[in-house]
Write a protein that holds these residues in place. Structure first.
Motif, mmCIF file in Angstrom:
data_model
loop_
_atom_site.group_PDB
_atom_site.id
_atom_site.type_symbol
_atom_site.label_atom_id
_atom_site.label_comp_id
_atom_site.label_asym_id
_atom_site.label_seq_id
_atom_site.Cartn_x
_atom_site.Cartn_y
_atom_site.Cartn_z
ATOM 1 N N GLY A 150 4.678 -1.954 -7.442
ATOM 2 C CA GLY A 150 5.406 -1.402 -8.576
ATOM 3 C C GLY A 150 6.779 -2.045 -8.688
ATOM 4 O O GLY A 150 7.272 -2.654 -7.724
ATOM 5 N N THR A 191 -0.633 1.192 -10.690
ATOM 6 C CA THR A 191 -0.207 -0.036 -10.007
ATOM 7 C C THR A 191 -1.405 -0.739 -9.354
ATOM 8 O O THR A 191 -1.592 -1.947 -9.522
ATOM 9 N N TYR A 192 -2.248 0.002 -8.647
ATOM 10 C CA TYR A 192 -3.400 -0.657 -7.998
ATOM 11 C C TYR A 192 -4.397 -1.170 -9.025
ATOM 12 O O TYR A 192 -5.057 -2.189 -8.804
ATOM 13 N N THR A 195 2.564 4.868 1.173
ATOM 14 C CA THR A 195 3.082 5.638 2.291
ATOM 15 C C THR A 195 2.302 6.947 2.204
ATOM 16 O O THR A 195 2.413 7.657 1.196
ATOM 17 N N GLY A 211 0.803 7.152 -10.990
ATOM 18 C CA GLY A 211 1.642 5.959 -10.855
ATOM 19 C C GLY A 211 1.042 5.001 -9.839
ATOM 20 O O GLY A 211 0.916 3.792 -10.096
ATOM 21 N N HIS A 212 0.643 5.541 -8.679
ATOM 22 C CA HIS A 212 -0.044 4.683 -7.697
ATOM 23 C C HIS A 212 -1.273 4.050 -8.341
ATOM 24 O O HIS A 212 -1.504 2.844 -8.228
ATOM 25 N N VAL A 245 5.188 4.687 -14.030
ATOM 26 C CA VAL A 245 4.600 5.785 -14.796
ATOM 27 C C VAL A 245 5.451 7.022 -14.552
ATOM 28 O O VAL A 245 5.824 7.312 -13.411
ATOM 29 N N MET A 295 7.404 9.215 -12.024
ATOM 30 C CA MET A 295 6.562 10.062 -11.191
ATOM 31 C C MET A 295 6.825 9.682 -9.739
ATOM 32 O O MET A 295 6.617 8.536 -9.356
ATOM 33 N N ASP A 321 9.583 -0.821 -8.628
ATOM 34 C CA ASP A 321 10.581 -0.271 -7.689
ATOM 35 C C ASP A 321 10.573 -1.017 -6.359
ATOM 36 O O ASP A 321 11.449 -0.783 -5.519
ATOM 37 N N TRP A 363 10.875 -0.755 7.568
ATOM 38 C CA TRP A 363 9.875 -0.815 6.496
ATOM 39 C C TRP A 363 9.434 -2.246 6.153
ATOM 40 O O TRP A 363 8.252 -2.587 6.260
ATOM 41 N N GLY A 377 0.810 -1.218 0.000
ATOM 42 C CA GLY A 377 0.000 0.000 0.000
ATOM 43 C C GLY A 377 0.840 1.263 0.000
ATOM 44 O O GLY A 377 2.066 1.213 -0.046
ATOM 45 N N THR A 416 1.697 2.289 5.015
ATOM 46 C CA THR A 416 2.949 2.580 5.715
ATOM 47 C C THR A 416 2.796 3.916 6.439
ATOM 48 O O THR A 416 3.317 4.942 6.005
ATOM 49 N N LYS A 476 7.162 11.063 -5.404
ATOM 50 C CA LYS A 476 6.979 12.093 -4.404
ATOM 51 C C LYS A 476 8.272 12.881 -4.238
ATOM 52 O O LYS A 476 8.252 14.095 -4.113
HETATM 53 N N1 5CA Z 1 4.404 1.889 1.356
HETATM 54 C C1 5CA Z 1 5.336 1.369 0.400
HETATM 55 C C2 5CA Z 1 5.058 -0.072 0.045
HETATM 56 S S1 5CA Z 1 4.987 -1.106 1.447
HETATM 57 C C3 5CA Z 1 5.363 2.208 -0.868
HETATM 58 O O1 5CA Z 1 6.119 1.903 -1.745
HETATM 59 N N2 5CA Z 1 4.537 3.254 -0.886
HETATM 60 S S2 5CA Z 1 4.438 4.295 -2.112
HETATM 61 O O2 5CA Z 1 3.389 5.218 -1.729
HETATM 62 O O3 5CA Z 1 5.706 4.842 -2.380
HETATM 63 O O4 5CA Z 1 3.996 3.485 -3.361
HETATM 64 C C4 5CA Z 1 2.771 2.803 -3.381
HETATM 65 C C5 5CA Z 1 2.722 1.879 -4.593
HETATM 66 O O5 5CA Z 1 2.763 2.659 -5.796
HETATM 67 C C6 5CA Z 1 3.926 0.930 -4.679
HETATM 68 O O6 5CA Z 1 3.491 -0.325 -5.184
HETATM 69 C C7 5CA Z 1 4.830 1.592 -5.689
HETATM 70 O O7 5CA Z 1 5.637 0.639 -6.380
HETATM 71 C C8 5CA Z 1 3.815 2.213 -6.625
HETATM 72 N N3 5CA Z 1 4.366 3.378 -7.343
HETATM 73 C C9 5CA Z 1 5.005 4.449 -6.803
HETATM 74 N N4 5CA Z 1 5.385 5.316 -7.783
HETATM 75 C C10 5CA Z 1 4.967 4.781 -8.959
HETATM 76 C C11 5CA Z 1 5.045 5.180 -10.335
HETATM 77 N N5 5CA Z 1 5.625 6.316 -10.696
HETATM 78 N N6 5CA Z 1 4.491 4.372 -11.274
HETATM 79 C C12 5CA Z 1 3.894 3.207 -10.928
HETATM 80 N N7 5CA Z 1 3.785 2.768 -9.642
HETATM 81 C C13 5CA Z 1 4.310 3.543 -8.669
#
Ligand code: 5CA
Ligand code: ZN
Length: 415
Positions: A251, A60-61, A48, A56-57, A284, A291, A253, A229, A46, A85, A293
């Motif tokens: 994702g 992925t979802y 953070t 991007g989020h 993405v 993309m 990453d 983490w 999930g 997180t 944060k």
């Molecule tokens: N809380 C952790 C995972 S335990 C985390 O990675 N949070 S996150 O907010 O950074 O990312 C949430 C989800 O979105 C993760 O699966 C991450 O791989 C995905 N994600 C983040 N940035 C991108 C992006 N630019 N394109 C596609 N997926 C992304």
């Protein structure tokens, strides 16, 4: 914590019961994922909760939403867990920098995420679990690993934080296939600390950070502190899904170090494989960069919604890219999706329809082949175009049946 509202998923008549072939990062190949019958168990990492929900989020979802829809179409039940997180360095840093309480930053962002997910008709997890709700689980897991001699406090350190011996797992590296110098570099880039003195191995990962002034901390047998983490996802997945669940997703990453560390902790704690398959969505980007944060180049689902864009068009824009490819968002993506949505809605509300069974089968076949949504979209474009030129003999129930299949399999509401 509370998940978000669930849209119903219609049952589509026709040939059901087929398991999808999906690319498993660990196997480095397409593999049938999910059980032959019964319940498919899915864990997706999930957010953070700061700067949510960017496209991007959402992409992925959406990939894992498609996987669930294909499983449901195969007649399986789905048990789905996702974490939040809500305690981690980047969230705490953002709260400090913007002078808000970390709890309220997290709560606001989780609420925004839920609203965005519901608007995009993304199926909610049955278990939506934050780190702050999971301290007991995390402590128990670290306790198990400690009993096995796999967790140790940093030696000669002002703060003897606790580390897990990741490389004690003989299979370490088998999830991501990242090794050597690349592993060290990615670990440093993605929240790890390979150079911290006092560790047994540079790739050992933090599982319990002892209290520092101004940081949240909880009492534990290891001393007051907070979880690292990776261990949160290992603990939450094992507690909600059990051993050897079907898929851990996220994702790309997250393949290394996150999913590699989760797998190592899980295997060493239980003696059983952690997940059967590890599935990763592409990144993405915007203007040539991922993309993220930290780069600040974000397009938010909520901003598009506020600007009056139809969430179904946002969903279609994302579906037009294969989940595994890395791609760049441009405003053309949304314009194209809006046109497509209008054409599909026209066809879905026409008095008769063409090629109903072939169209539904083409959508199914596309998704069974590594969730190939772009191919499913092309099949529906052909259907929508043909619907402009109807014959009196065409099926009066066709538009409804295709719309129902689009709802069930792609999650796009047309009527
Ligand atoms: N809380 C952790 C995972 S335990 C985390 O990675 N949070 S996150 O907010 O950074 O990312 C949430 C989800 O979105 C993760 O699966 C991450 O791989 C995905 N994600 C983040 N940035 C991108 C992006 N630019 N394109 C596609 N997926 C992304
Ligand atoms: Zn995770």
């Amino acid at each position: 914590m509370e998940s978000w509202s669930r849209v119903s998923v219609p049952v589509v008549p026709g040939l059901r019961g087929r398991l999808p072939l999906v690319y498993d990062t660990a196997a480095r190949a397409l593999a049938p994922v999910g059980p032959e019958s019964g319940t498919a168990r899915l864990y997706v990492c999930g957010i953070t909760p700061y700067d949510a929900t960017h496209l991007g989020h959402a992409a992925t979802y959406l990939a894992f939403d498609l996987l669930q829809r294909v499983w449901l179409d195969a007649g399986l039940e789905v048990l789905y867990a996702q974490n939040v997180t809500d305690v981690d360095d980047p969230l705490l840093e953002r709260a400090l920098a913007t002078d808000v309480e970390w709890q309220s930053l997290a709560a606001d962002q989780v609420e925004l995420f839920r609203t965005d997910m519901a608007a995009l008709r993304i199926l909610p997890p049955q278990h939506y679990v934050s780190v702050t709700e999971s301290l007991g689980l995390v402590e128990d897991l670290i306790g198990d690993l400690r009993d096995k001699g796999l967790v140790y406090p940093l030696s000669d350190a002002e703060h003897p934080d606790w580390y897990f011996r990741s490389t004690a797992d003989p299979a370490f590296g088998a999830v991501s296939h990242v090794h050597g110098a690349q592993a060290l570099a990615l670990f440093a880039e993605r929240g790890g600390d390979p150079d911290r003195p006092g560790k047994v191995d540079p790739l050992d990962c933090l599982v319990w950070r002892l209290e520092r002034p101004g940081e949240p901390a909880w009492p534990s047998a290891l001393g007051a502190g907070r979880p690292g983490w990776h261990v949160e996802c290992t603990a939450i997945a094992l507690a909600t899904l059990g051993e050897t669940f079907d898929v851990q997703g996220g994702g790309s990453d997250l393949a290394f170090p996150h999913h590699e560390m989760c797998a190592a902790e899980g295997v060493m704690a239980t003696g059983a494989p952690f997940a059967r398959a590890y599935v990763h969505a592409g990144m993405v980007g915007l203007d040539g960069e991922k993309m993220s944060k930290s780069k600040g180049n974000l397009v938010f689902v909520s901003a598009l919604r506020r600007a009056g864009r139809d969430p179904m068009a946002i969903r279609l824009a994302l579906l037009d890219h294969h989940y595994r490819s890395d791609w760049q968002w441009t405003s053309d993506d949304l314009a194209r999706a809006e046109e497509r949505l209008a054409a599909w809605r026209h066809a879905a509300n026409a008095p008769r329809g063409v090629a109903t069974d072939e169209t539904i089968e083409a959508v199914r076949v596309a998704l069974l082949d590594d969730l190939d949504a772009p191919a499913a979209l092309r099949a529906l474009d052909i259907w929508a175009t043909a619907s402009f030129d109807l014959d009196p003999s065409d099926d009066p129930d066709g538009p409804r049946r295709v719309a129902e299949a689009v709802d069930a399999l792609l999650g796009v509401a047309l009527r």
